[in-house]
Design an enzyme around this catalytic site. Structure first.
Site, PDB file in Angstrom:
ATOM      1  N   ASN A  71      17.201   7.497   6.656  1.00  0.00           N
ATOM      2  CA  ASN A  71      16.575   6.950   7.850  1.00  0.00           C
ATOM      3  C   ASN A  71      17.502   7.017   9.059  1.00  0.00           C
ATOM      4  OD1 ASN A  71      14.361   6.319   6.249  1.00  0.00           O
ATOM      5  ND2 ASN A  71      15.027   4.210   5.871  1.00  0.00           N
ATOM      6  N   ASN A 171      13.847  13.496   8.053  1.00  0.00           N
ATOM      7  CA  ASN A 171      13.820  12.624   6.882  1.00  0.00           C
ATOM      8  C   ASN A 171      12.589  11.724   6.917  1.00  0.00           C
ATOM      9  OD1 ASN A 171      15.248  11.125   4.564  1.00  0.00           O
ATOM     10  ND2 ASN A 171      14.856   9.468   6.026  1.00  0.00           N
ATOM     11  N   GLU A 172      11.836  11.707   5.835  1.00  0.00           N
ATOM     12  CA  GLU A 172      10.698  10.780   5.652  1.00  0.00           C
ATOM     13  C   GLU A 172       9.899  10.590   6.942  1.00  0.00           C
ATOM     14  OE1 GLU A 172      12.092   7.186   3.677  1.00  0.00           O
ATOM     15  OE2 GLU A 172      12.405   8.293   1.826  1.00  0.00           O
ATOM     16  N   TYR A 243      11.681   5.889  -5.492  1.00  0.00           N
ATOM     17  CA  TYR A 243      12.546   4.862  -6.078  1.00  0.00           C
ATOM     18  C   TYR A 243      11.716   4.020  -7.040  1.00  0.00           C
ATOM     19  CZ  TYR A 243      15.839   6.091  -2.398  1.00  0.00           C
ATOM     20  OH  TYR A 243      16.719   6.776  -1.590  1.00  0.00           O
ATOM     21  N   GLU A 291      15.831  12.397  -2.827  1.00  0.00           N
ATOM     22  CA  GLU A 291      16.173  10.971  -2.982  1.00  0.00           C
ATOM     23  C   GLU A 291      15.462  10.457  -4.218  1.00  0.00           C
ATOM     24  OE1 GLU A 291      15.943   8.192   0.277  1.00  0.00           O
ATOM     25  OE2 GLU A 291      16.417   9.782   1.724  1.00  0.00           O
ATOM     26  N   GLN A 348      22.057   6.555  -3.932  1.00  0.00           N
ATOM     27  CA  GLN A 348      23.042   7.357  -3.249  1.00  0.00           C
ATOM     28  C   GLN A 348      24.289   7.438  -4.130  1.00  0.00           C
ATOM     29  OE1 GLN A 348      23.375   6.292   0.940  1.00  0.00           O
ATOM     30  NE2 GLN A 348      21.164   6.183   1.195  1.00  0.00           N
TER      31      GLN A 348
HETATM   32  O1  AHR Z   1      18.337   5.799   0.442  1.00  0.00           O
HETATM   33  C1  AHR Z   1      17.933   4.723   1.222  1.00  0.00           C
HETATM   34  C2  AHR Z   1      16.798   5.068   2.162  1.00  0.00           C
HETATM   35  O2  AHR Z   1      15.650   5.318   1.401  1.00  0.00           O
HETATM   36  C3  AHR Z   1      16.943   6.314   2.981  1.00  0.00           C
HETATM   37  O3  AHR Z   1      17.638   6.097   4.160  1.00  0.00           O
HETATM   38  C4  AHR Z   1      15.535   6.695   3.274  1.00  0.00           C
HETATM   39  O4  AHR Z   1      15.370   8.068   3.454  1.00  0.00           O
HETATM   40  C5  AHR Z   1      14.742   6.134   2.112  1.00  0.00           C
HETATM   41  O5  AHR Z   1      13.677   5.386   2.539  1.00  0.00           O
END
Ligand code: AHR
Length: 497
Positions: A71, A171-172, A243, A291, A348
């Site tokens: 982000n 990104n996203e 996630y 991710e 990460q």
């Molecule tokens: O990895 C944490 C966050 O998760 C990243 O910044 C974003 O791309 C995602 O929403």
């Protein structure tokens, strides 16, 4: 309970792209400041990089690290992070509402990655910026010399170009949380035009088009279909992010969530192939799952963090044993899709939803999830094999017919090694596994690594590593048949050489 597998070297999925063992460092929380970089630390090198952290990263053999966000990249001015450190501005970092000191930037990260033995996967800002900033950053990084930005890099002390090959186009961009969120049409057009300009600067790069932020996004998979209409011929990959969490404390359901990832991957493949067919294209698009991880433990703590501080402890998930099991199943899922998933980044790497944690001025230590990632990265190189497996199944809250056995195999032709990766999802019972290995005549069991623990919630800490693997797994090989006992709730790597 009994399960079986056929592992035959003739049944190949694909050569594994080592980049599926990639990771991610964002300017977020203590990932950079206090993570990879801590000038006052006893192990800090001349650039302020923690050597204890570098060692743990090198042990993982991480082939590529995505940077600088996340982000954060959607409101980042890359120019803030280059040139003399003393004159770099302090900025309000809008994604995580912190102060960014810009002590670290593009050149320092390239140095760190080199020391870690990794390549850089660079993201450009398509939130607040666009074509111009992206092509300038690429010129700064990759052009040898004789132009404004390449000469600027040289004047900053970097004569050699960084030769960064893999670039993310934003990104996203579908996320309402993203600074500069776009509609699919807006993003598709901007990404395609940015890709064109970047390829004119350096035709050797590879580009990633932003897919959905996760499979529950309202526009998924229409986002992929519309954006790829614009970007398909200009890019090499489409991205996926996902996630997982167990907030409802339902381990049987949680451990089945790899099936959701599998479905997500299949849907993105179908969508990309639909656009391929529509365009009568000869090119097949690959997937960059850039991710993925477990992320939920730190959600409440993050709400207490004061805005506008420097490197606060954000997203510091403290992982337990069941998280390591889930991570194992997710790694197996990537291997099963090795023909299309060519990049994957564990998000990460340090302190922020990470396998590696640091204490300020103190030690660096391994979370539970470090281990399946380590084993897959070390032993999951070569050819991914199609294994035929049979397993008893169970139903959980969200999934039906979940196999207790999640497994696959990798054949390293060069080293003449085979590795079987297997998770037993059963929470109480061991699994008796019988594997037909007749095509690997003359091979012997080198090691049966097991990560097991009676407590699903067991965690590691700086003081104590409670969840660590051992090599005392129970398996034997006789007449081309491998017999193994996979302990209840366990991650296993059976290596044959
Ligand atoms: O990895 C944490 C966050 O998760 C990243 O910044 C974003 O791309 C995602 O929403």
């Amino acid at each position: 309970k009994k399960a079986s597998m056929v592992v035959d070297k003739a049944y190949r999925v694909a050569e594994i792209d080592k980049r599926i063992y990639g990771s991610f460092i964002e300017h977020l929380g203590r990932a950079v400041y206090g993570g990879i970089y801590e000038p006052g630390h006893p192990t800090a090198d001349e650039q302020g990089f923690r050597k204890d952290v570098l060692e743990l990263v090198r042990d993982l053999n991480v082939p590529i690290v995505r940077y600088p966000g996340g982000n954060m990249v959607s409101a980042y001015n890359w120019e803030d992070g280059v040139g003399p450190v003393a004159s770099r501005p302090r900025r309000l970092e809008l994604a995580w509402r912190t102060i960014e000191t810009n002590e670290m930037g593009t050149n320092e990260f390239a140095d760190w990655a080199r020391k870690a033995g990794s390549d850089v996967m660079m993201a450009v800002n398509l939130g607040t910026r666009g074509i111009d900033a992206a092509r300038n950053l690429l010129e700064y990084c990759n052009h040898p010399s004789g132009s404004y930005y390449s000469d600027l890099r040289i004047s900053h002390g970097y004569k050699e170009p960084h030769k960064i090959k893999t670039w993310c186009l934003g990104n996203e961009m579908d996320g309402p949380w993203q600074v500069g969120q776009k509609t699919p049409e807006e993003y598709g057009r901007l990404a395609a035009e940015t890709a064109k300009a970047m390829r004119l600067v350096d035709p050797t790069i590879e580009l990633v088009s932003c897919g959905s932020s996760n499979s529950a996004m309202p526009l998924f998979p229409q986002w992929e279909a519309t954006t790829l209409e614009h970007t398909y011929e200009h890019v090499d990959f489409v991205s996926l992010h996902q996630y997982f969490g167990n907030a409802e404390n339902d381990p049987a359901n949680y451990l089945a969530k790899g099936l959701e990832m599998d479905r997500f991957i299949r849907t993105v493949i179908s969508t990309a192939d639909f656009i391929k067919a529509k365009k009568r294209s000869k090119k097949t698009l690959n997937l960059s799952f850039d991710e993925w991880n477990v992320w939920y433990h730190s959600n409440d703590a993050d709400k207490q963090i004061e805005p506008w501080t420097i490197a606060p402890p954000q997203l510091e998930d403290h992982y337990n044993f069941e998280d390591a099991l889930l991570v194992g199943t997710l790694l197996i899922t990537f291997l099963k899709h090795a023909d299309r998933v060519k990049i994957a980044c564990l998000a990460q790497l340090v302190n922020v939803i990470a396998p590696i944690m640091t204490e300020q001025g103190g030690s660096a230590w391994r979370q539970t999830i470090y281990y399946p990632y380590l084993h897959a990265s070390l032993y999951g190189r070569g050819v991914a094999l199609h294994t035929l497996s049979k397993s008893p199944v169970y139903d959980s809250k969200e999934f039906t017919d979940v196999p207790y056995l999640e497994s696959t195999a990798v054949y390293n032709e060069e080293k003449e090694e085979v590795a079987i990766f297997a998770v037993n999802r059963h929470l109480e019972e061991g699994l008796q596994l019988e594997c037909d290995m007749r095509s690997f005549e003359g091979y012997k069991i080198a090691e049966h690594i097991v990560l097991e623990n009676s407590d699903l919630k067991a965690r590691n800490s700086a003081a104590q590593e409670a969840v660590v693997p051992h090599s005392g797994g129970n398996s034997k090989l006789d007449g081309g048949v491998l017999q193994a006992v996979l302990a209840a709730k366990s991650w296993n790597v059976i290596r044959l050489v």
